[in-house]
Design an enzyme around this catalytic site. Sequence first.
Site, PDB file in Angstrom:
ATOM      1  N   LYS A  32       0.833  -1.201   0.000  1.00  0.00           N
ATOM      2  CA  LYS A  32       0.000   0.000   0.000  1.00  0.00           C
ATOM      3  C   LYS A  32       0.867   1.250   0.000  1.00  0.00           C
ATOM      4  CE  LYS A  32      -3.766  -0.518   2.456  1.00  0.00           C
ATOM      5  NZ  LYS A  32      -4.355  -0.763   3.782  1.00  0.00           N
ATOM      6  N   ARG A 103      -3.464   3.235   8.530  1.00  0.00           N
ATOM      7  CA  ARG A 103      -3.772   2.058   7.711  1.00  0.00           C
ATOM      8  C   ARG A 103      -2.607   1.081   7.725  1.00  0.00           C
ATOM      9  NH1 ARG A 103      -4.833   4.606   1.883  1.00  0.00           N
ATOM     10  NH2 ARG A 103      -6.118   2.728   1.682  1.00  0.00           N
ATOM     11  N   GLY A 112      -8.391  -6.690   4.267  1.00  0.00           N
ATOM     12  CA  GLY A 112      -9.183  -6.739   5.486  1.00  0.00           C
ATOM     13  C   GLY A 112      -8.567  -7.533   6.625  1.00  0.00           C
ATOM     14  N   MET A 114      -5.901  -6.826   8.369  1.00  0.00           N
ATOM     15  CA  MET A 114      -5.398  -6.010   9.469  1.00  0.00           C
ATOM     16  C   MET A 114      -6.268  -4.776   9.564  1.00  0.00           C
ATOM     17  SD  MET A 114      -1.395  -6.706   9.076  1.00  0.00           S
ATOM     18  CE  MET A 114      -1.452  -6.294   7.368  1.00  0.00           C
ATOM     19  N   ARG A 376      -3.637  -1.580  -6.339  1.00  0.00           N
ATOM     20  CA  ARG A 376      -2.840  -2.801  -6.177  1.00  0.00           C
ATOM     21  C   ARG A 376      -3.208  -3.747  -7.310  1.00  0.00           C
ATOM     22  NH1 ARG A 376      -6.108  -4.398  -0.776  1.00  0.00           N
ATOM     23  NH2 ARG A 376      -8.099  -4.767  -1.739  1.00  0.00           N
ATOM     24  N   HIS A 490     -16.267  -7.845   1.475  1.00  0.00           N
ATOM     25  CA  HIS A 490     -15.231  -8.723   2.013  1.00  0.00           C
ATOM     26  C   HIS A 490     -15.415 -10.155   1.509  1.00  0.00           C
ATOM     27  CE1 HIS A 490     -13.630 -11.497   5.080  1.00  0.00           C
ATOM     28  NE2 HIS A 490     -12.589 -10.689   5.002  1.00  0.00           N
ATOM     29  N   GLU A 779      14.443 -44.404  -3.862  1.00  0.00           N
ATOM     30  CA  GLU A 779      13.535 -44.059  -2.776  1.00  0.00           C
ATOM     31  C   GLU A 779      14.012 -44.586  -1.424  1.00  0.00           C
ATOM     32  OE1 GLU A 779       9.708 -45.838  -3.591  1.00  0.00           O
ATOM     33  OE2 GLU A 779      10.635 -47.554  -4.577  1.00  0.00           O
ATOM     34  N   SER A 798      14.194 -42.699 -11.143  1.00  0.00           N
ATOM     35  CA  SER A 798      13.037 -41.869 -10.828  1.00  0.00           C
ATOM     36  C   SER A 798      12.976 -41.746  -9.315  1.00  0.00           C
ATOM     37  CB  SER A 798      11.762 -42.513 -11.374  1.00  0.00           C
ATOM     38  OG  SER A 798      10.656 -41.731 -10.997  1.00  0.00           O
ATOM     39  N   GLY A 800      11.517 -41.514  -6.002  1.00  0.00           N
ATOM     40  CA  GLY A 800      10.220 -41.731  -5.365  1.00  0.00           C
ATOM     41  C   GLY A 800      10.241 -40.973  -4.061  1.00  0.00           C
ATOM     42  N   CYS A 865       8.825 -38.857  -9.199  1.00  0.00           N
ATOM     43  CA  CYS A 865       7.448 -39.293  -9.345  1.00  0.00           C
ATOM     44  C   CYS A 865       6.666 -39.292  -8.043  1.00  0.00           C
ATOM     45  CB  CYS A 865       7.375 -40.669  -9.999  1.00  0.00           C
ATOM     46  SG  CYS A 865       8.118 -41.965  -8.990  1.00  0.00           S
ATOM     47  N   TYR A 885      12.529 -34.689 -15.949  1.00  0.00           N
ATOM     48  CA  TYR A 885      11.075 -34.552 -15.886  1.00  0.00           C
ATOM     49  C   TYR A 885      10.562 -34.654 -14.464  1.00  0.00           C
ATOM     50  CZ  TYR A 885      10.805 -39.649 -15.310  1.00  0.00           C
ATOM     51  OH  TYR A 885      10.942 -40.913 -14.832  1.00  0.00           O
TER      52      TYR A 885
END
Length: 905
Positions: A32, A103, A112, A114, A376, A490, A779, A798, A800, A865, A885
């Site tokens: 603000k 404010r 809203g 605060m 804003r 609100h 894993e 991969s 886990g 994964c 990936y």
Amino acid sequence: MDSITNTKRKVYRFGHRQTDGDRTMRNLLGGKGANLAEMSRLGIPVPPGLTITTEVCTEYNAIGKEATVELIAEEVREAIKQIEAEMDTVFGEDKNPLLLSVRSGARVSMPGMMDTVLNLGLNDVSVLGVAKKTNNERFAWDSYRRFVQMYGSVVMGMKPENKEDEDPFEEQIHQTKEARGISLDTEFTVEDLKNLVVDFKKLIKERTGQDFPTDPWEQLWGAIMAVFDSWNGDRAVYYRKINGYPPDWGTAVNVQAMVFGNMGENSATGVCFTRDAATGANQFNGEYLINAQGEDVVAGVRTPQQITLEGSKHWAELAKLSEKERAAKYPSLQEVMPKLYQELFRYQNQLEIHYRDMQDMEFTIQDGKLWILQTRNGKRTGAAMVKIAVDLLKEGMIDEKEALLQILPEKLDELLHPVFDPRALKRAKVIAQGLPASPGAATGQIVFFADEANKFKNSILVRTETSPEDLEGMDLAKGILTARGGMTSHAAVVARGMGKCCVSGAGALKINYKKRTMTVDGHEYHEGDWISLNGTTGNIIDGKVATMEPLLSGEFAEIMTLADKYATMKVRANADTPKDAKTARNFGAQGIGLARTEHMFFEGNRIMTMREMILADTIKGRKLALEALLPMQRNDFEGLFEALHGHPVTIRLLDPPLHEFVPHQLATQKELAEDLHISLAAVKNKVAELHEFNPMLGHRGCRLGITYPEITEMQTRAIIEAALNVKEKGIEVKPEIMVPLVGTLEEFESQEEVIKQTAETVFQEYGDRVDYLIGTMIEVPRAALMADAIAQRADFFSFGTNDLTQMTFGYSRDDAGKFMSYYLEKGILKADPFEVLDQEGVGQLVALGAKKGRSTKPDLKVGICGEHGGEPSSVEFCHDNGLDYVSCSPFRVPIARVAAAQAAL
Ligand code: ADP
Ligand code: MG
Ligand code: MG
């Protein structure tokens, strides 16, 4: 030079004489404050003021009130002199007093959450001065009663004693209205307002034992400290928690000259958006109230009017009013104050171009002059977020990268939620209509109090209006319905931020908190009754309505295309069935990263064959059962390969402990015994035999395939045969066979051998071959540590991360619920490591595993994964560690695609 231009300053000024900050200083001045400074620089009419930095808030928490006042007093006094000079008034003076607003404003907007105090500086003497100076006694007393009310609540802690009760001040206001036979605030006489001030002060004295402060400076310090306190208030704490903002950010405090929307018919206050926050349409819109102060619009004190003629006509049409009735009942700002409307229109345009994003603005008109009080980047729904980003890109306001960075990946989730089935809607009984405040479909049972939202699995929170206190309940409820308040109330703003369905301002509802009823058109609804809300039309519907999968917009597809253009990491899906695989492809998955074969065994009566296999006492018996399972598995795999059409499909061999497949209840055990023609005792014996003390660390994963190689054989055969069959149809296939729970190279080699032998046999039988990979999950922590050795044989890794997290922390995923929420509350853990990858700890194993694996095999394919594959911060971590990936559940694929692109940018 005055003293506050020192380097380590705590107070920054804004206004037309002197502005110290700008938009880049959000962290220090709060959003603000930074934007008030920026607007002052742009020459937009902003009442002058000062911002106390967020650093002071942090210091305040350490040193307390008195020391903080001492710390900032001099700088505040200097800055207030500037405000006085610009406004030609004096703070604390009786005849011509400067009045202030105090404010809050954190670095991110927390609407809203605060507190704000307006009209500060008034007392029994200066109110007379204001009355005389403005020649408007009513205005002076209206401002004063508002000030006492706000200061009483925010600083002196006045609140309702029970949740069924009204706010004590509002209750007094209602009593006065009733006694006087009036219904609107604007109908109060000067006498009424004077009485209210006296009554309010009396209430405060009774409840708090304190006198209302008369000294403006005492008022000011009290309000500033109350704003700092509100940073640690329940509402703000909860808001931070659900958004993951750290407590040490702190809030700034803005102290600003008041401008007055309550000076009469030539004054007004309002809120506006440069685009539609619900749909994203490029349409200036907003709401205003004549002769009112800021909070009135947001708090739903009166239902506000539309700013634009178009908006006004739209609502009038829904209410079936003629044009004449509309103009009388719903006059737009555009008609009432056309010149000021034009000016406002220019500013909104200027600000949107300047910030290159949709703006949410507050304004006040004081006696014919327009002031802008806030701007804003506006909160918006997921759908609006996507549309606005694509539109801004097309309008040339932002480039492709900026458009992608405007997307909050998690918010895409909203677009994938079910919507009402249009056929069911046709039969639905609409009981009333409100404003379509936040789109979506919600069906649930009525609750009237936010702290009771968890009473039902699906609840609809029904309130006269909501307040920031209700945040947690709003979050828990499936939908929100209010009787009062407009599109900027609100309830509406918060619901859009949460992506939650909301209908606001449904004036036909009469809500009785004490009786816990809602009455519409003579019909009484009680707590627990089912209703449905259509947040897209504003319809309130009796009972339940069926839902269906949503249709995705063209803009959504455009964002996805952009994401794939910039992402370097691929996104795959975890999918076990051809149906899930198709969904995943529709959401743009570039492969399957994890197909859990065990899930296939639970379908239909396959479980019987599976149990037969488990209960078999001899290899021969087991092989027989496996033979029966083979065609079923093959069929499933064919479905996966077909759905993926040439994209890789990673299939994991059987993983869970076998006891998960056998029945544990007597009745089902009996059934099984009958089906298999064996004794109940034999079944019971086998079940007992399979019992393990720590099944998660027991006979599972590759340990199964190693001890029962015939299982691996059957699964490999099913995969390879399926691949060859689909290839035969002319569809490209890329099978990847994944060995679970490997901890040593030898474990991997043992399974690799079975797989290779089986595959060769099938190739010979078919007289054809396919390329396939054999890889492993990483894993078990040991696998990450030994990754260089395992990579000698494995074609891919991969991670886990579910099991890896479980084993690295030593938390059983199935039992962590008992302490996890406590850990999170006490800050012992920052986030649940099963949701957000623990980058510090578990992440080390991921980074190390990838590095070590590639030190042996530079082109080793590495992915992840676990559930983390669809969580944006974890996706970024994977990108940073060079993974090829991520793989996540089908519905999270779009989120991961955008997160992957953002990580690359
Ligand atoms: P929030 O962050 O909750 O929006 P604000 O600080 O913006 O709180 O203030 C709440 C209300 O008070 C807003 O409607 C705003 O327009 C009004 N307000 C704040 N400062 C002033 C001021 N200087 N003059 C007039 N109205 C103000
Ligand atoms: Mg505001
Ligand atoms: Mg696992």
